[in-house]
Design an enzyme around this catalytic site. Structure first.
Site, PDB file in Angstrom:
ATOM      1  N   HIS A  80     -14.773   6.423  18.513  1.00  0.00           N
ATOM      2  CA  HIS A  80     -14.351   5.722  17.293  1.00  0.00           C
ATOM      3  C   HIS A  80     -12.955   6.200  16.857  1.00  0.00           C
ATOM      4  CE1 HIS A  80     -15.779   4.317  13.019  1.00  0.00           C
ATOM      5  NE2 HIS A  80     -14.607   3.820  13.358  1.00  0.00           N
ATOM      6  N   ARG A  89     -18.938  -2.227  13.548  1.00  0.00           N
ATOM      7  CA  ARG A  89     -19.914  -1.149  13.510  1.00  0.00           C
ATOM      8  C   ARG A  89     -20.884  -1.341  14.663  1.00  0.00           C
ATOM      9  NH1 ARG A  89     -16.724   1.273  11.142  1.00  0.00           N
ATOM     10  NH2 ARG A  89     -16.790   2.093   9.028  1.00  0.00           N
ATOM     11  N   GLN A 124     -23.132   8.193  15.785  1.00  0.00           N
ATOM     12  CA  GLN A 124     -21.862   8.867  16.069  1.00  0.00           C
ATOM     13  C   GLN A 124     -21.946  10.331  15.681  1.00  0.00           C
ATOM     14  OE1 GLN A 124     -18.985   4.945  15.583  1.00  0.00           O
ATOM     15  NE2 GLN A 124     -18.428   6.800  14.533  1.00  0.00           N
ATOM     16  N   ASN A 183      -6.365   0.893   7.286  1.00  0.00           N
ATOM     17  CA  ASN A 183      -6.264   0.932   8.749  1.00  0.00           C
ATOM     18  C   ASN A 183      -6.525  -0.430   9.392  1.00  0.00           C
ATOM     19  OD1 ASN A 183      -8.961   0.896   8.199  1.00  0.00           O
ATOM     20  ND2 ASN A 183      -9.404   2.919   9.013  1.00  0.00           N
TER      21      ASN A 183
HETATM   22  P1  NAI Z   1     -12.967  -7.135   4.594  1.00  0.00           P
HETATM   23  O1  NAI Z   1     -13.852  -6.822   3.454  1.00  0.00           O
HETATM   24  O2  NAI Z   1     -11.539  -7.444   4.340  1.00  0.00           O
HETATM   25  O3  NAI Z   1     -13.574  -8.356   5.448  1.00  0.00           O
HETATM   26  C1  NAI Z   1     -14.910  -8.417   5.834  1.00  0.00           C
HETATM   27  C2  NAI Z   1     -15.278  -9.880   6.018  1.00  0.00           C
HETATM   28  O4  NAI Z   1     -16.566  -9.961   6.633  1.00  0.00           O
HETATM   29  C3  NAI Z   1     -15.360 -10.655   4.691  1.00  0.00           C
HETATM   30  O5  NAI Z   1     -14.577 -11.823   4.770  1.00  0.00           O
HETATM   31  C4  NAI Z   1     -16.846 -10.965   4.569  1.00  0.00           C
HETATM   32  O6  NAI Z   1     -17.099 -12.188   3.888  1.00  0.00           O
HETATM   33  C5  NAI Z   1     -17.253 -11.033   6.031  1.00  0.00           C
HETATM   34  N1  NAI Z   1     -18.686 -10.921   6.233  1.00  0.00           N
HETATM   35  C6  NAI Z   1     -19.577 -10.105   5.607  1.00  0.00           C
HETATM   36  N2  NAI Z   1     -20.816 -10.344   6.050  1.00  0.00           N
HETATM   37  C7  NAI Z   1     -20.717 -11.313   6.991  1.00  0.00           C
HETATM   38  C8  NAI Z   1     -21.665 -11.985   7.793  1.00  0.00           C
HETATM   39  N3  NAI Z   1     -22.991 -11.746   7.688  1.00  0.00           N
HETATM   40  N4  NAI Z   1     -21.218 -12.918   8.654  1.00  0.00           N
HETATM   41  C9  NAI Z   1     -19.894 -13.207   8.733  1.00  0.00           C
HETATM   42  N5  NAI Z   1     -18.957 -12.634   7.982  1.00  0.00           N
HETATM   43  C10 NAI Z   1     -19.366 -11.682   7.116  1.00  0.00           C
HETATM   44  O7  NAI Z   1     -13.098  -5.884   5.583  1.00  0.00           O
HETATM   45  P2  NAI Z   1     -12.093  -5.404   6.726  1.00  0.00           P
HETATM   46  O8  NAI Z   1     -11.055  -4.510   6.163  1.00  0.00           O
HETATM   47  O9  NAI Z   1     -11.669  -6.589   7.520  1.00  0.00           O
HETATM   48  O10 NAI Z   1     -13.068  -4.472   7.593  1.00  0.00           O
HETATM   49  C11 NAI Z   1     -14.225  -5.014   8.193  1.00  0.00           C
HETATM   50  C12 NAI Z   1     -15.066  -3.904   8.800  1.00  0.00           C
HETATM   51  O11 NAI Z   1     -14.393  -3.339   9.924  1.00  0.00           O
HETATM   52  C13 NAI Z   1     -15.326  -2.700   7.893  1.00  0.00           C
HETATM   53  O12 NAI Z   1     -16.363  -2.931   6.972  1.00  0.00           O
HETATM   54  C14 NAI Z   1     -15.673  -1.634   8.898  1.00  0.00           C
HETATM   55  O13 NAI Z   1     -17.045  -1.656   9.187  1.00  0.00           O
HETATM   56  C15 NAI Z   1     -14.883  -2.027  10.135  1.00  0.00           C
HETATM   57  N6  NAI Z   1     -13.740  -1.106  10.360  1.00  0.00           N
HETATM   58  C16 NAI Z   1     -13.697  -0.389  11.529  1.00  0.00           C
HETATM   59  C17 NAI Z   1     -12.685   0.534  11.754  1.00  0.00           C
HETATM   60  C18 NAI Z   1     -12.601   1.296  13.047  1.00  0.00           C
HETATM   61  O14 NAI Z   1     -11.876   2.305  13.110  1.00  0.00           O
HETATM   62  N7  NAI Z   1     -13.276   0.888  14.094  1.00  0.00           N
HETATM   63  C19 NAI Z   1     -11.652   0.799  10.738  1.00  0.00           C
HETATM   64  C20 NAI Z   1     -11.718  -0.104   9.595  1.00  0.00           C
HETATM   65  C21 NAI Z   1     -12.754  -0.971   9.409  1.00  0.00           C
END
Ligand code: NAI
Length: 358
Positions: free
Chosen positions: A309, A256, A285, A117
């Site tokens: 959400h 989040r 939530q 997503n």
């Molecule tokens: P991803 O794993 O591709 O990218 C996450 C990035 O965040 C990575 O590059 C990582 O190095 C970085 N990161 C981790 N800790 C960090 C920190 N302390 N400071 C800066 N960067 C940091 O994940 P993706 O697919 O981009 O998703 C990210 C998040 O988005 C998910 O874990 C989820 O919580 C949220 N999400 C929300 C959705 C919604 O419906 N609102 C749906 C999908 C994801």
């Protein structure tokens, strides 16, 4: 095997729209398939407290499926009781509702439908940035009220062109947000992430990395949060960090809710330190009726773009994460290797670098 799924109630909408696959009514479309293989499938939205369907059934479930949209919170205590649990599947992206360290210890695998997503969320982020910067919601509400006073909404409306936009987390979503902003001729696109983008990827969108978080936020007109929730990001955006934001910056968080301190954000919006806050994720939530983010406003009475959400649960996304959940289960039943990008916790160890530096 016993498969337990915690999903949200879709009600009338789910009865009328079978593509709402993430609901207890439509059950990710996998019940006939699971039952044809002889598995038991328990589906519920009842997830809080010791007498909930979730907590009663987790003790002997082999497989847990949950969605971030209505998370079954699998704490270390529950993991200790879940004697048969072998694998947790997140129907979507983001597994912070599971105590990942406890899962590592107990050798319970945690998998997500990675990428399912990310476009859905990136589009929502771009939309939210535009809604805030252009002061759209108060303008629309004015029309519904029957009023017409252009100056009242124009006094807080800006162009995105010429602004600095920065993402905290430049993974799949954060990168796609910056990619989509390229044609808006922002002054600069910047990012903060302990994992630098590959040089080619950074060059393709002219993104500059800033290594210090306070320095990073002080340069942004718009901050968007796109990192997972883990020990290193819980409460990351708090009263202290908000002081380092540019006065009147806009903040969009679809990652989040708990990455931001709820009261500090509400206070910053009220004082005008933030001009706007938008997102779809909440620290609890469903969000309680009196959650400050439902009604918080900036000094001019606008700046709130909160929704439930749903950014990552468009019907297109639901089709992808339902299919991805089935494919993870298929691999598990047939003892086939899983898609490496889907594995958050493998047997006894983290397989991703995205949930914190360890
Ligand atoms: P991803 O794993 O591709 O990218 C996450 C990035 O965040 C990575 O590059 C990582 O190095 C970085 N990161 C981790 N800790 C960090 C920190 N302390 N400071 C800066 N960067 C940091 O994940 P993706 O697919 O981009 O998703 C990210 C998040 O988005 C998910 O874990 C989820 O919580 C949220 N999400 C929300 C959705 C919604 O419906 N609102 C749906 C999908 C994801």
């Amino acid at each position: 095997m016993k498969v337990l799924a915690i999903l949200y109630t879709g009600g009338k909408a789910a009865q009328e729209e079978p593509k709402l696959l993430g609901t207890i009514e439509n059950q990710l479309g996998i019940r006939p398939w699971l039952e044809s293989l002889g598995h038991e499938f328990i589906v519920s939205d009842d997830k809080e407290g010791p007498n909930s369907v979730f907590q009663k059934n987790i003790v002997d479930a082999d497989i847990l499926i949950t969605t971030p949209f209505h998370p079954g919170y699998l704490t270390a205590d529950l993991i200790a009781k879940a004697k048969n649990l072998k694998i947790c599947v997140t129907a979507g992206v983001g597994s912070d509702h599971i105590d990942l360290n406890a899962a590592v210890e107990r050798k319970i695998q945690v998998l997500e439908v990675t990428g399912s997503n990310v476009v859905s969320v990136a589009e929502h982020v771009v939309m939210s940035i535009l809604l805030l910067v252009r002061n759209y919601t108060p303008a629309h509400e004015m029309i519904e009220r029957g009023d017409w006073q252009v100056s009242e909404v124009a006094r807080n409306a800006y162009d995105l062109e010429g602004k600095v936009v920065g993402t905290i987390g430049a993974g799949r979503i954060g990168y796609r947000v910056l990619q989509r902003l390229l044609p808006f001729n922002c002054k600069e696109l910047i990012y903060y992430d302990y994992a630098p983008l590959p040089a080619e990827a950074a060059k393709a969108i002219s993104a500059r990395r800033v290594e210090d978080l306070k320095d990073f936020v002080s340069q942004c007109d718009v901050v968007t949060v796109n990192c997972p929730l883990h020990e290193g990001t819980r409460g990351l955006i708090n009263a202290d960090l908000l002081k380092h934001f540019k006065k009147g910056a806009w903040l969009v968080n679809t990652a989040r809710g708990a990455i931001c301190d709820a009261d500090a954000v509400a206070a910053a919006l009220k004082s005008g330190q933030l001009r706007g806050y938008s997102g779809d994720v909440w620290n609890v939530q469903p969000a309680p009726k009196n959650h400050p983010w439902r009604t918080m406003k900036n000094p001019l009475g606008g700046g709130n773009g909160m929704v439930p959400h749903y950014s990552g649960t468009t019907l297109d996304a639901q089709a992808r994460y339902a299919a991805g959940t089935k494919s993870i289960l298929e691999n598990f039943f047939e003892n086939k290797p899983q898609e490496p990008a889907n594995i958050i916790v493998g047997v006894g160890k983290y397989e991703t670098k995205a949930y914190g530096q360890r």
